[in-house]
Design a protein around this motif. Structure first.
Motif, PDB file in Angstrom:
ATOM      1  N   GLY A  55       0.816  -1.212   0.000  1.00 21.44           N
ATOM      2  CA  GLY A  55       0.000   0.000   0.000  1.00 21.44           C
ATOM      3  C   GLY A  55       0.845   1.255   0.000  1.00 21.44           C
ATOM      4  N   LEU A  56       1.922   1.250   0.787  1.00 22.96           N
ATOM      5  CA  LEU A  56       2.811   2.406   0.828  1.00 22.96           C
ATOM      6  C   LEU A  56       3.469   2.638  -0.522  1.00 22.96           C
ATOM      7  N   LEU A  57       3.971   1.563  -1.155  1.00 23.89           N
ATOM      8  CA  LEU A  57       4.612   1.701  -2.458  1.00 23.89           C
ATOM      9  C   LEU A  57       3.635   2.228  -3.509  1.00 23.89           C
ATOM     10  N   MET A  58       2.381   1.797  -3.437  1.00 20.66           N
ATOM     11  CA  MET A  58       1.378   2.289  -4.381  1.00 20.66           C
ATOM     12  C   MET A  58       1.143   3.790  -4.199  1.00 20.66           C
ATOM     13  N   VAL A  78       5.370  -6.192  -9.669  1.00 14.30           N
ATOM     14  CA  VAL A  78       6.687  -5.584  -9.444  1.00 14.30           C
ATOM     15  C   VAL A  78       6.770  -5.013  -8.025  1.00 14.30           C
ATOM     16  N   LEU A  79       5.698  -4.345  -7.591  1.00 14.12           N
ATOM     17  CA  LEU A  79       5.682  -3.807  -6.227  1.00 14.12           C
ATOM     18  C   LEU A  79       5.773  -4.938  -5.209  1.00 14.12           C
ATOM     19  N   GLY A  80       5.080  -6.043  -5.482  1.00 13.59           N
ATOM     20  CA  GLY A  80       5.145  -7.186  -4.576  1.00 13.59           C
ATOM     21  C   GLY A  80       6.554  -7.729  -4.450  1.00 13.59           C
ATOM     22  N   SER A  81       7.261  -7.793  -5.571  1.00 14.00           N
ATOM     23  CA  SER A  81       8.641  -8.291  -5.521  1.00 14.00           C
ATOM     24  C   SER A  81       9.539  -7.341  -4.737  1.00 14.00           C
ATOM     25  N   GLN A  82       9.254  -6.033  -4.813  1.00 16.88           N
ATOM     26  CA  GLN A  82      10.028  -5.074  -4.030  1.00 16.88           C
ATOM     27  C   GLN A  82       9.863  -5.322  -2.530  1.00 16.88           C
ATOM     28  N   THR A  83       8.634  -5.615  -2.101  1.00 15.91           N
ATOM     29  CA  THR A  83       8.417  -5.871  -0.675  1.00 15.91           C
ATOM     30  C   THR A  83       9.096  -7.158  -0.236  1.00 15.91           C
ATOM     31  N   GLY A 128      -3.967   0.042  -1.651  1.00 15.05           N
ATOM     32  CA  GLY A 128      -3.544   1.401  -1.975  1.00 15.05           C
ATOM     33  C   GLY A 128      -4.288   2.500  -1.242  1.00 15.05           C
ATOM     34  N   PRO A 129      -4.101   3.762  -1.697  1.00 17.35           N
ATOM     35  CA  PRO A 129      -4.634   4.936  -1.012  1.00 17.35           C
ATOM     36  C   PRO A 129      -6.132   5.123  -1.236  1.00 17.35           C
ATOM     37  N   VAL A 130      -6.709   6.068  -0.476  1.00 18.31           N
ATOM     38  CA  VAL A 130      -8.130   6.398  -0.619  1.00 18.31           C
ATOM     39  C   VAL A 130      -8.289   7.590  -1.557  1.00 18.31           C
ATOM     40  N   TYR A 131      -9.451   7.633  -2.251  1.00 14.99           N
ATOM     41  CA  TYR A 131      -9.759   8.709  -3.189  1.00 14.99           C
ATOM     42  C   TYR A 131     -11.195   9.176  -2.975  1.00 14.99           C
ATOM     43  N   SER A 132     -11.475  10.392  -3.434  1.00 17.98           N
ATOM     44  CA  SER A 132     -12.852  10.850  -3.471  1.00 17.98           C
ATOM     45  C   SER A 132     -13.582  10.098  -4.575  1.00 17.98           C
ATOM     46  N   GLU A 133     -14.912  10.109  -4.542  1.00 20.77           N
ATOM     47  CA  GLU A 133     -15.684   9.427  -5.571  1.00 20.77           C
ATOM     48  C   GLU A 133     -15.369  10.001  -6.952  1.00 20.77           C
ATOM     49  N   VAL A 205      -3.652  -9.769  -5.791  1.00 18.09           N
ATOM     50  CA  VAL A 205      -2.930 -10.124  -4.571  1.00 18.09           C
ATOM     51  C   VAL A 205      -3.344 -11.547  -4.191  1.00 18.09           C
ATOM     52  N   ILE A 206      -2.456 -12.265  -3.551  1.00 15.39           N
ATOM     53  CA  ILE A 206      -2.724 -13.653  -3.174  1.00 15.39           C
ATOM     54  C   ILE A 206      -2.687 -13.756  -1.657  1.00 15.39           C
ATOM     55  N   ASP A 207      -3.633 -14.462  -1.085  1.00 12.49           N
ATOM     56  CA  ASP A 207      -3.672 -14.622   0.359  1.00 12.49           C
ATOM     57  C   ASP A 207      -2.412 -15.325   0.848  1.00 12.49           C
TER      58      ASP A 207
END
Length: 309
Positions: A55-58, A78-83, A128-133, A205-207
């Protein structure tokens, strides 16, 4: 004994803590102490979560794109591999700080999923982050991303398909045979599918617990342990709650566990026990030495009934 440990997110970052490197390292130091205490006597594979880290990387990707619009955000695989590299580095460093005689290896691991999995037709996992509608609708119009309401805000949702296979199982086996503590399948593994004989990344994402269970089956583990806040309870949080010492898949099937917390964990340990390869357990990270001896946590094994403390 060959043990697969599924390390919950609370072991990396306590609820409500700021997602700083310092906070994560402090928590990982505590986790490493518990794992190092059993690693000399057993073959150990560690599977860790990565939800907050991804979430932070996103968010960082999204912020950078505002500064540099031509720099498109990196895909989730790619982000998953970074973590995997980040958390694995901290874990292996702190494990060696606990016991310099340990050999530890972090393996970036690909987990294969199927594009025909029903999860792809109904993305439900918030990331990831939150957004307005208004902003969410703007982003959906400009891409194939899906956003759904999460309280008063909107967040991106992605599929969470079942893991089908783990590409690097032979490498995990080789590292274990050579005497290493292995850190693998971080965050459930980097999601990939095979298209025309080629491995390609997938936006999902995978559990982590389900991947850890699959890995435990693949490497014929003797014990599969999910480390979380504590044991399995009957009627948790109610006046008649009772802590389970020993449980069976048949006995657990008579109870209903929350889908957002204990439910998937119970499903994963029952699946491993039903495979006939070994026992499983759910317990606290800080009781790990007792959990593997059935002196703490809940042991899940074949048979019938429930035994309480």
């Amino acid at each position: 004994m060959r043990i697969v440990l599924a390390l919950g997110g609370n072991a990396l970052l306590a609820r409500g803590q700021a997602l700083t490197a310092e906070n994560q390292r402090e928590n990982i130091q505590k986790a490493a102490e518990s794992i190092a205490a059993i690693a000399k006597q057993h073959e150990v594979v560690i599977v860790h979560g990565n939800g907050p880290q991804v979430g932070l990387l996103m968010e960082q990707n999204a912020a950078y794109q505002e500064y540099s619009p031509e720099t498109t955000p990196y895909p989730m695989d790619v982000l998953g591999s970074q973590t995997c590299g980040m958390v694995g580095y901290m874990l292996q460093q702190e494990l060696r700080n606990c016991d310099a005689s340990l050999n530890i290896a972090t393996l970036v691991t690909q987990t294969q999923v199927s594009k025909s999995d029903p999860a792809f037709a109904n993305p439900t996992k918030f990331v990831g982050p939150v957004y307005s509608e208004a902003k969410a609708k703007e982003l959906m119009a400009a891409s194939d991303k899906v956003f759904k309401a999460d309280g008063e805000y909107y967040r991106r949702v992605v599929p969470s398909p079942m893991p089908q296979d783990i590409v690097e199982v032979p490498q995990v086996e080789t590292l274990l045979t050579a005497g290493n503590v292995v850190i693998a399948c971080g965050g459930g593994g980097v999601p990939v599918c095979i298209e025309q004989g080629r491995s390609v990344g997938v936006e999902c994402v995978i559990d982590k617990d389900l991947t850890a269970e699959l890995l435990a089956e693949k490497i014929n583990a003797d014990l599969f342990v999910i480390l979380t806040d504590g044991s399995i309870y009957r009627n948790y949080g109610k006046p008649d709650q009772a802590e389970m010492k020993v449980a069976t898949p048949k006995g657990l099937s008579e109870f209903s566990f929350p889908a957002g917390s204990m439910g998937p964990k119970v499903d994963a340990v029952c699946k491993f026990v039903e495979s006939g390869r070994g026992d499983a357990a759910i317990g606290s990270l800080f009781d790990l030495d007792k959990v593997i001896c059935n002196e703490a946590g809940t042991l899940i094994k074949q048979g019938e009934g429930i035994e309480y403390y």
